[in-house]
Design a protein around this motif. Sequence first.
Motif, PDB file in Angstrom:
ATOM      1  N   LYS A  35       0.763  -1.207   0.019  1.00  0.00           N
ATOM      2  CA  LYS A  35       0.162  -0.023   0.086  1.00  0.00           C
ATOM      3  C   LYS A  35       0.937   1.113   0.168  1.00  0.00           C
ATOM      4  O   LYS A  35       1.930   1.132   0.822  1.00  0.00           O
ATOM      5  CB  LYS A  35      -0.820  -0.168   1.176  1.00  0.00           C
ATOM      6  N   PHE A  36       0.545   2.374  -0.955  1.00  0.00           N
ATOM      7  CA  PHE A  36       1.218   3.423  -0.774  1.00  0.00           C
ATOM      8  C   PHE A  36       0.347   4.580  -0.176  1.00  0.00           C
ATOM      9  O   PHE A  36      -0.760   4.449  -0.230  1.00  0.00           O
ATOM     10  CB  PHE A  36       1.465   3.893  -2.343  1.00  0.00           C
ATOM     11  N   THR A  37       1.233   5.367   0.698  1.00  0.00           N
ATOM     12  CA  THR A  37       0.464   6.368   1.356  1.00  0.00           C
ATOM     13  C   THR A  37       1.373   7.737   1.164  1.00  0.00           C
ATOM     14  O   THR A  37       2.735   7.658   1.525  1.00  0.00           O
ATOM     15  CB  THR A  37       0.575   6.288   3.010  1.00  0.00           C
ATOM     16  N   PRO A  38       1.012   8.802   0.833  1.00  0.00           N
ATOM     17  CA  PRO A  38      -0.350   8.955   0.035  1.00  0.00           C
ATOM     18  C   PRO A  38      -0.406   7.990  -1.146  1.00  0.00           C
ATOM     19  O   PRO A  38       0.415   7.409  -1.514  1.00  0.00           O
ATOM     20  CB  PRO A  38      -0.453  10.439  -0.146  1.00  0.00           C
ATOM     21  N   ASP A  39      -1.745   8.255  -1.843  1.00  0.00           N
ATOM     22  CA  ASP A  39      -1.772   7.157  -3.094  1.00  0.00           C
ATOM     23  C   ASP A  39      -0.623   7.735  -3.955  1.00  0.00           C
ATOM     24  O   ASP A  39      -0.582   8.957  -4.304  1.00  0.00           O
ATOM     25  CB  ASP A  39      -3.177   7.351  -3.935  1.00  0.00           C
ATOM     26  N   PHE A  40      -0.295   6.728  -4.710  1.00  0.00           N
ATOM     27  CA  PHE A  40       0.818   7.007  -5.622  1.00  0.00           C
ATOM     28  C   PHE A  40       0.211   6.686  -6.961  1.00  0.00           C
ATOM     29  O   PHE A  40      -0.171   5.720  -7.477  1.00  0.00           O
ATOM     30  CB  PHE A  40       2.004   5.899  -5.470  1.00  0.00           C
ATOM     31  N   PRO A  41       0.163   8.033  -7.871  1.00  0.00           N
ATOM     32  CA  PRO A  41      -0.710   7.958  -9.100  1.00  0.00           C
ATOM     33  C   PRO A  41      -0.349   6.876 -10.164  1.00  0.00           C
ATOM     34  O   PRO A  41      -1.272   6.265 -10.719  1.00  0.00           O
ATOM     35  CB  PRO A  41      -0.448   9.530  -9.598  1.00  0.00           C
ATOM     36  N   PRO A  42       0.886   6.773 -10.455  1.00  0.00           N
ATOM     37  CA  PRO A  42       1.121   5.548 -11.465  1.00  0.00           C
ATOM     38  C   PRO A  42       0.861   4.235 -11.007  1.00  0.00           C
ATOM     39  O   PRO A  42       0.477   3.398 -11.944  1.00  0.00           O
ATOM     40  CB  PRO A  42       2.938   5.578 -11.606  1.00  0.00           C
ATOM     41  N   ASP A  72      -0.196  -2.219 -19.330  1.00  0.00           N
ATOM     42  CA  ASP A  72       0.277  -1.764 -17.889  1.00  0.00           C
ATOM     43  C   ASP A  72       1.508  -2.514 -17.609  1.00  0.00           C
ATOM     44  O   ASP A  72       1.596  -3.760 -17.651  1.00  0.00           O
ATOM     45  CB  ASP A  72      -0.958  -1.687 -17.071  1.00  0.00           C
ATOM     46  N   PHE A  73       2.385  -1.970 -16.771  1.00  0.00           N
ATOM     47  CA  PHE A  73       3.504  -2.653 -16.193  1.00  0.00           C
ATOM     48  C   PHE A  73       4.020  -1.746 -14.969  1.00  0.00           C
ATOM     49  O   PHE A  73       4.211  -0.654 -14.871  1.00  0.00           O
ATOM     50  CB  PHE A  73       4.755  -2.615 -17.267  1.00  0.00           C
ATOM     51  N   TYR A  74       3.909  -2.502 -13.908  1.00  0.00           N
ATOM     52  CA  TYR A  74       4.619  -1.947 -12.562  1.00  0.00           C
ATOM     53  C   TYR A  74       5.106  -2.942 -11.744  1.00  0.00           C
ATOM     54  O   TYR A  74       4.501  -4.036 -11.926  1.00  0.00           O
ATOM     55  CB  TYR A  74       3.712  -0.916 -11.846  1.00  0.00           C
ATOM     56  N   GLN A  75       6.099  -2.734 -10.837  1.00  0.00           N
ATOM     57  CA  GLN A  75       6.570  -3.753  -9.904  1.00  0.00           C
ATOM     58  C   GLN A  75       7.190  -3.145  -8.863  1.00  0.00           C
ATOM     59  O   GLN A  75       7.517  -2.155  -8.793  1.00  0.00           O
ATOM     60  CB  GLN A  75       7.358  -4.867 -10.641  1.00  0.00           C
ATOM     61  N   ILE A  76       7.311  -3.996  -7.587  1.00  0.00           N
ATOM     62  CA  ILE A  76       8.156  -3.868  -6.352  1.00  0.00           C
ATOM     63  C   ILE A  76       9.127  -4.736  -6.374  1.00  0.00           C
ATOM     64  O   ILE A  76       8.849  -5.831  -6.401  1.00  0.00           O
ATOM     65  CB  ILE A  76       7.140  -3.549  -5.096  1.00  0.00           C
ATOM     66  N   ARG A 100      17.897  -3.820  -0.569  1.00  0.00           N
ATOM     67  CA  ARG A 100      17.450  -2.480  -1.296  1.00  0.00           C
ATOM     68  C   ARG A 100      16.187  -2.842  -2.134  1.00  0.00           C
ATOM     69  O   ARG A 100      15.650  -3.884  -1.979  1.00  0.00           O
ATOM     70  CB  ARG A 100      18.504  -2.589  -2.622  1.00  0.00           C
ATOM     71  N   ALA A 101      15.350  -1.588  -2.015  1.00  0.00           N
ATOM     72  CA  ALA A 101      14.047  -1.997  -2.550  1.00  0.00           C
ATOM     73  C   ALA A 101      13.873  -0.744  -3.556  1.00  0.00           C
ATOM     74  O   ALA A 101      14.271   0.106  -3.525  1.00  0.00           O
ATOM     75  CB  ALA A 101      12.964  -1.685  -1.411  1.00  0.00           C
ATOM     76  N   SER A 102      12.948  -1.016  -4.533  1.00  0.00           N
ATOM     77  CA  SER A 102      12.732  -0.187  -5.715  1.00  0.00           C
ATOM     78  C   SER A 102      11.175  -0.501  -6.276  1.00  0.00           C
ATOM     79  O   SER A 102      10.733  -1.473  -5.892  1.00  0.00           O
ATOM     80  CB  SER A 102      13.579  -0.408  -6.783  1.00  0.00           C
ATOM     81  N   VAL A 103      10.838   0.642  -6.863  1.00  0.00           N
ATOM     82  CA  VAL A 103       9.354   0.700  -7.348  1.00  0.00           C
ATOM     83  C   VAL A 103       9.486   1.055  -8.725  1.00  0.00           C
ATOM     84  O   VAL A 103      10.397   2.021  -9.168  1.00  0.00           O
ATOM     85  CB  VAL A 103       8.614   1.716  -6.791  1.00  0.00           C
ATOM     86  N   ILE A 104       8.922   0.058 -10.018  1.00  0.00           N
ATOM     87  CA  ILE A 104       9.242   0.623 -11.345  1.00  0.00           C
ATOM     88  C   ILE A 104       7.954   0.813 -11.801  1.00  0.00           C
ATOM     89  O   ILE A 104       6.819  -0.106 -11.492  1.00  0.00           O
ATOM     90  CB  ILE A 104       9.980  -0.782 -11.704  1.00  0.00           C
ATOM     91  N   SER A 105       7.550   2.019 -12.267  1.00  0.00           N
ATOM     92  CA  SER A 105       6.434   2.311 -12.765  1.00  0.00           C
ATOM     93  C   SER A 105       6.523   3.213 -13.805  1.00  0.00           C
ATOM     94  O   SER A 105       7.518   4.048 -13.998  1.00  0.00           O
ATOM     95  CB  SER A 105       5.532   2.652 -11.932  1.00  0.00           C
ATOM     96  N   ALA A 106       5.600   3.308 -14.974  1.00  0.00           N
ATOM     97  CA  ALA A 106       5.657   4.409 -16.000  1.00  0.00           C
ATOM     98  C   ALA A 106       6.920   4.610 -16.406  1.00  0.00           C
ATOM     99  O   ALA A 106       7.545   5.874 -16.955  1.00  0.00           O
ATOM    100  CB  ALA A 106       5.167   5.736 -15.426  1.00  0.00           C
TER     101      ALA A 106
END
Length: 157
Positions: A35-42, A72-76, A100-106
């Motif tokens: 869950k993203f806080t605040p909402d993560f638009p992508p 659509d494509f995204y990942q954590i 390490r952690a990464s978010v991949i989107s857009a």
Amino acid sequence: MSNAILLKQLGVDENSKPLPIKVKQQPEDKYYKAKFTPDFPPIPSFEPNLFIYASLVPGSVSVIGRHHTADDFYQITIIIDQKLESGTYPIEKGDESRVRASVISAGGIISSDKGEIKLKRENIKESIYAEFDFQIESGGTSYKVEGRLELRATGPL
């Protein structure tokens, strides 16, 4: 570490597009939630349809929750040291970090520079359970990413 190795750990190519990775299907009771806080638009709602828990390069293990459709494509991605045992660890940036952690989107990769993960790795069952909490920055806004996962190995560990 070279950029090519990092991209392979993340499971993407130089254009931040998903690499085709053969994986074993996860049992129905396994999951990767965040869950993203605040909402993560992508990523309006994190709903992965592919799970990866495998060593994609020697020395590390990639734990990926990926949503990939034609549109659509995204990942954590959480990358852990291959020898890391169960315990609580900081999530940090850089080659020396054990987690390490990464978010991949857009089309972009956003790496976290601070956070924490609680891991439980079971070598005999080749499974992992984790609770994580990290932050990313995008467009001048800080986002908190909280989640948990329970996966079985999808490839060699």
